[in-house]
Design a protein around this motif. Structure first.
Motif, short mmCIF file in Angstrom:
data_model
loop_
_atom_site.label_atom_id
_atom_site.label_comp_id
_atom_site.label_asym_id
_atom_site.label_seq_id
_atom_site.Cartn_x
_atom_site.Cartn_y
_atom_site.Cartn_z
N VAL A 61 0.83 -1.21 0.00
CA VAL A 61 0.00 0.00 0.00
C VAL A 61 0.86 1.26 0.00
CG1 VAL A 61 -1.63 1.34 1.38
CG2 VAL A 61 -2.01 -1.10 1.04
N PHE A 62 1.86 1.32 0.87
CA PHE A 62 2.63 2.55 1.03
C PHE A 62 3.91 2.58 0.21
CE2 PHE A 62 0.22 2.33 5.03
CZ PHE A 62 -0.46 3.53 4.91
N GLY A 63 4.49 1.46 -0.09
CA GLY A 63 5.76 1.42 -0.81
C GLY A 63 6.93 1.55 0.14
N THR A 64 8.07 1.05 -0.29
CA THR A 64 9.24 1.03 0.59
C THR A 64 9.83 2.42 0.80
OG1 THR A 64 10.65 0.51 -1.31
CG2 THR A 64 9.84 -1.34 0.00
N LYS A 65 9.78 3.28 -0.22
CA LYS A 65 10.36 4.62 -0.08
C LYS A 65 9.61 5.43 0.97
CE LYS A 65 11.74 8.67 -2.67
NZ LYS A 65 11.78 9.34 -3.96
N LYS A 66 8.30 5.39 0.93
CA LYS A 66 7.52 6.15 1.90
C LYS A 66 7.71 5.60 3.31
CE LYS A 66 3.19 8.43 2.37
NZ LYS A 66 2.40 9.25 1.53
N LEU A 67 7.82 4.28 3.44
CA LEU A 67 8.05 3.69 4.76
C LEU A 67 9.44 4.06 5.28
CD1 LEU A 67 6.44 0.17 4.33
CD2 LEU A 67 5.58 2.10 5.64
N ASN B 205 11.08 6.85 4.56
CA ASN B 205 10.98 8.26 4.96
C ASN B 205 10.24 8.38 6.29
OD1 ASN B 205 12.29 9.03 2.66
ND2 ASN B 205 10.43 9.57 1.56
N LEU B 206 9.20 7.59 6.47
CA LEU B 206 8.44 7.61 7.71
C LEU B 206 9.32 7.18 8.89
CD1 LEU B 206 5.59 7.91 9.05
CD2 LEU B 206 5.35 5.46 8.67
N GLY B 207 10.12 6.15 8.67
CA GLY B 207 11.03 5.68 9.72
C GLY B 207 12.08 6.71 10.09
N SER B 208 12.65 7.38 9.09
CA SER B 208 13.67 8.39 9.40
C SER B 208 13.04 9.61 10.07
CB SER B 208 14.41 8.79 8.12
OG SER B 208 13.54 9.39 7.20
N ASP B 209 11.83 9.99 9.67
CA ASP B 209 11.14 11.10 10.32
C ASP B 209 10.81 10.77 11.77
OD1 ASP B 209 11.26 12.54 7.99
OD2 ASP B 209 9.19 12.15 7.39
N LEU B 210 10.38 9.54 12.00
CA LEU B 210 10.08 9.12 13.36
C LEU B 210 11.34 9.11 14.23
CD1 LEU B 210 7.93 8.05 15.32
CD2 LEU B 210 8.52 5.75 14.56
#
Length: 82
Positions: free
Chosen positions: A19-25, A27-32
């Motif tokens: 659903v989200f794709g690896t790139k978005k995940l 980015n989400l991990g680095s933002d978190l």
């Protein structure tokens, strides 16, 4: 009801990646991670002198004139019922 097995969690992970794709995940991990680091740094500054921490971390306050305000903004006053 019981707990989920490893296969349930793998299927959920696969669906999330689709659903989200690896790139978005990523980015989400680095933002978190950056948010957690910022929170820890803020907590470390909060334990020191409150006056020096307040002076260094305070953001400047932004004010705007009514002339430069957005023309689409409508000012409304609330009136109480008597």
């Amino acid at each position: 009801m019981g707990s989920f097995s490893i296969w349930h969690w793998l299927v959920v992970l696969l669906i999330v990646v689709l659903v989200f794709g690896t790139k978005k995940l990523k980015n989400l991990g680095s933002d978190l991670g950056a948010a957690v680091k910022g929170f820890k740094d803020g907590m470390a500054h909060g334990t020191g002198s409150s006056d020096s921490a307040a002076n260094t971390s305070a953001a400047p306050q932004v004010t705007a004139d009514k002339a430069s305000a957005d023309k689409a903004t409508i000012d409304v006053e609330a009136k109480t019922k008597s």
